[in-house]
Structures are given as C-alpha cells and as structure tokens.
Design a protein around this motif. Structure first.
Motif, PDB file in Angstrom:
ATOM      1  N   PHE A   1     -27.161   7.875  16.647  1.00  0.00           N
ATOM      2  CA  PHE A   1     -25.705   7.934  16.831  1.00  0.00           C
ATOM      3  C   PHE A   1     -25.018   6.799  16.068  1.00  0.00           C
ATOM      4  O   PHE A   1     -23.919   7.001  15.543  1.00  0.00           O
ATOM      5  CB  PHE A   1     -25.334   7.928  18.316  1.00  0.00           C
ATOM      6  CG  PHE A   1     -25.579   9.261  19.010  1.00  0.00           C
ATOM      7  CD1 PHE A   1     -26.108  10.350  18.330  1.00  0.00           C
ATOM      8  CD2 PHE A   1     -25.266   9.417  20.359  1.00  0.00           C
ATOM      9  CE1 PHE A   1     -26.332  11.573  18.968  1.00  0.00           C
ATOM     10  CE2 PHE A   1     -25.481  10.638  21.000  1.00  0.00           C
ATOM     11  CZ  PHE A   1     -26.019  11.716  20.313  1.00  0.00           C
TER      12      PHE A   1
ATOM     13  N   ASP B   1     -22.242  18.692  19.337  1.00  0.00           N
ATOM     14  CA  ASP B   1     -23.676  18.595  19.591  1.00  0.00           C
ATOM     15  C   ASP B   1     -24.412  19.518  18.617  1.00  0.00           C
ATOM     16  O   ASP B   1     -24.032  20.667  18.416  1.00  0.00           O
ATOM     17  CB  ASP B   1     -23.990  18.981  21.044  1.00  0.00           C
ATOM     18  CG  ASP B   1     -25.377  18.510  21.455  1.00  0.00           C
ATOM     19  OD1 ASP B   1     -25.485  17.584  22.271  1.00  0.00           O
ATOM     20  OD2 ASP B   1     -26.372  19.071  20.924  1.00  0.00           O
TER      21      ASP B   1
ATOM     22  N   LEU C   1     -19.844  15.731  22.091  1.00  0.00           N
ATOM     23  CA  LEU C   1     -20.350  14.434  22.549  1.00  0.00           C
ATOM     24  C   LEU C   1     -19.261  13.393  22.306  1.00  0.00           C
ATOM     25  O   LEU C   1     -18.709  13.317  21.199  1.00  0.00           O
ATOM     26  CB  LEU C   1     -21.628  14.058  21.797  1.00  0.00           C
ATOM     27  CG  LEU C   1     -22.786  15.048  21.941  1.00  0.00           C
ATOM     28  CD1 LEU C   1     -23.948  14.638  21.032  1.00  0.00           C
ATOM     29  CD2 LEU C   1     -23.258  15.172  23.381  1.00  0.00           C
TER      30      LEU C   1
ATOM     31  N   VAL D   1     -18.603   9.506  22.201  1.00  0.00           N
ATOM     32  CA  VAL D   1     -19.539   8.406  21.947  1.00  0.00           C
ATOM     33  C   VAL D   1     -18.776   7.121  21.619  1.00  0.00           C
ATOM     34  O   VAL D   1     -17.934   7.113  20.707  1.00  0.00           O
ATOM     35  CB  VAL D   1     -20.465   8.777  20.756  1.00  0.00           C
ATOM     36  CG1 VAL D   1     -21.527   7.705  20.534  1.00  0.00           C
ATOM     37  CG2 VAL D   1     -21.111  10.146  20.955  1.00  0.00           C
TER      38      VAL D   1
ATOM     39  N   HIS E   1     -22.753   0.089  20.372  1.00  0.00           N
ATOM     40  CA  HIS E   1     -24.079   0.545  20.793  1.00  0.00           C
ATOM     41  C   HIS E   1     -24.393  -0.002  22.185  1.00  0.00           C
ATOM     42  O   HIS E   1     -24.670  -1.183  22.342  1.00  0.00           O
ATOM     43  CB  HIS E   1     -25.158   0.121  19.794  1.00  0.00           C
ATOM     44  CG  HIS E   1     -26.530   0.581  20.200  1.00  0.00           C
ATOM     45  ND1 HIS E   1     -27.033   1.812  19.837  1.00  0.00           N
ATOM     46  CD2 HIS E   1     -27.465   0.005  20.979  1.00  0.00           C
ATOM     47  CE1 HIS E   1     -28.240   1.965  20.364  1.00  0.00           C
ATOM     48  NE2 HIS E   1     -28.534   0.872  21.060  1.00  0.00           N
TER      49      HIS E   1
ATOM     50  N   LEU F   1     -13.749   6.831  27.437  1.00  0.00           N
ATOM     51  CA  LEU F   1     -14.612   7.980  27.104  1.00  0.00           C
ATOM     52  C   LEU F   1     -14.203   9.201  27.923  1.00  0.00           C
ATOM     53  O   LEU F   1     -14.147  10.318  27.419  1.00  0.00           O
ATOM     54  CB  LEU F   1     -16.082   7.662  27.380  1.00  0.00           C
ATOM     55  CG  LEU F   1     -16.718   6.512  26.610  1.00  0.00           C
ATOM     56  CD1 LEU F   1     -18.176   6.343  27.047  1.00  0.00           C
ATOM     57  CD2 LEU F   1     -16.624   6.734  25.103  1.00  0.00           C
TER      58      LEU F   1
ATOM     59  N   HIS G   1     -28.097   5.887  23.111  1.00  0.00           N
ATOM     60  CA  HIS G   1     -26.778   5.333  22.771  1.00  0.00           C
ATOM     61  C   HIS G   1     -25.823   6.110  23.680  1.00  0.00           C
ATOM     62  O   HIS G   1     -25.720   7.342  23.564  1.00  0.00           O
ATOM     63  CB  HIS G   1     -26.490   5.558  21.277  1.00  0.00           C
ATOM     64  CG  HIS G   1     -25.159   5.044  20.804  1.00  0.00           C
ATOM     65  ND1 HIS G   1     -25.029   4.269  19.660  1.00  0.00           N
ATOM     66  CD2 HIS G   1     -23.905   5.222  21.289  1.00  0.00           C
ATOM     67  CE1 HIS G   1     -23.741   3.975  19.482  1.00  0.00           C
ATOM     68  NE2 HIS G   1     -23.040   4.549  20.456  1.00  0.00           N
TER      69      HIS G   1
ATOM     70  N   HIS H   1     -23.389   8.230  25.754  1.00  0.00           N
ATOM     71  CA  HIS H   1     -22.498   9.329  25.368  1.00  0.00           C
ATOM     72  C   HIS H   1     -22.205  10.204  26.575  1.00  0.00           C
ATOM     73  O   HIS H   1     -23.018  10.318  27.485  1.00  0.00           O
ATOM     74  CB  HIS H   1     -23.112  10.166  24.238  1.00  0.00           C
ATOM     75  CG  HIS H   1     -24.504  10.648  24.513  1.00  0.00           C
ATOM     76  ND1 HIS H   1     -25.614   9.824  24.393  1.00  0.00           N
ATOM     77  CD2 HIS H   1     -24.963  11.840  24.938  1.00  0.00           C
ATOM     78  CE1 HIS H   1     -26.702  10.511  24.718  1.00  0.00           C
ATOM     79  NE2 HIS H   1     -26.337  11.736  25.065  1.00  0.00           N
TER      80      HIS H   1
END
Ligand code: AMP
Ligand code: ZN
Length: 107
Positions: A5, A29, A39, A41, A45, A63, A97, A99
């Motif tokens: 990612f 996806d 997704l 994200v 990280h 998010l 990562h 998501h």
C-alpha cells in the motif's frame, strides 16, 4: 519499505486511485468481494489498528468520514454497506498497512 500500500501511495505500482488528499487515498480493491469494494487508506504507514497511537485519532476518524462520503458517491449509502477493518492474521488481515474496506452494492 516493503509495503504494497505504501508503493501504491508512492505511485511505485499502479492501482485505481479514485481519491487522494494529503492524508488519505481511496482505491479499488484488486479482488473485489462485493459490487462496490473500495479501500480507504491513510498515507501514514500504520501496520494495523493495534499499532495506532493517540496522535492518530483524528486520522482514524477521517478514514470513516471519507468512507461515508464514498458510500454516498458510489450510491450505496441508502441501500447499506459495511465498513470493515481486519486486524492481524487471525482477523484476516493480509496487508499490514491500516485500511478500511467499504463494501456494498448488493441487492
Ligand atoms: P486485508 O485482508 O484486510 O488486509 O485486505 C487487503 C485487501 O487488499 C484485499 O481485499 C486485497 O484484495 C487488496 N489488495 C491487495 N493488493 C492490492 C492491490 N495491489 N491493489 C488493490 N487492492 C489490493
Ligand atoms: Zn505501508
């Protein structure tokens, strides 16, 4: 860093990015498990929600609001959808990562 990612975020590998700002990317996806499967994200990280820090709380909140916006934009808002975070191998996490999955579009 060997994170798929992060590579998508850094445009080192291609993906169908449909939204991007300074903190978040949204892409399709690659193996959709529902008619709509996006997704959401963070660019930062974070391996999983287990590793999230107090300082990440606004980002994590964002998010979900971005996911809500894309539920609306993809037309699944009224019919209903799932927001899903898998955590750890036992929880079905494959990409380490953080998501959020946005899944919807069933009849
Ligand atoms: P999770 O099991 O929660 O870690 O979800 C990882 C998701 O990432 C899966 O649904 C995969 O299909 C998806 N995925 C893996 N590689 C890519 C990629 N290169 N582009 C888009 N989605 C991907
Ligand atoms: Zn990463």
């Amino acid at each position: 860093m060997d994170c798929i990612f992060c590579k998508i975020i850094n445009k080192e590998i291609s993906s169908e990015i449909i939204f991007e700002d300074e903190e978040v990317v949204v892409f399709k996806d690659i193996k959709p498990k529902s008619p709509v499967h996006l997704l959401i994200v963070p660019k930062k990280h974070i391996e999983s929600i287990n590793e999230a820090q107090e300082e990440d709380k606004e980002l994590i909140g964002k998010l979900f609001l971005v996911a809500r916006d894309f539920a609306k934009k993809t037309g699944v808002s009224d019919s209903g959808y799932k927001l899903l975070i898998n955590v750890g191998e036992g929880g079905g996490q494959e990409v380490f990562h953080l998501h959020v999955h946005l899944m919807g579009g069933w009849n």
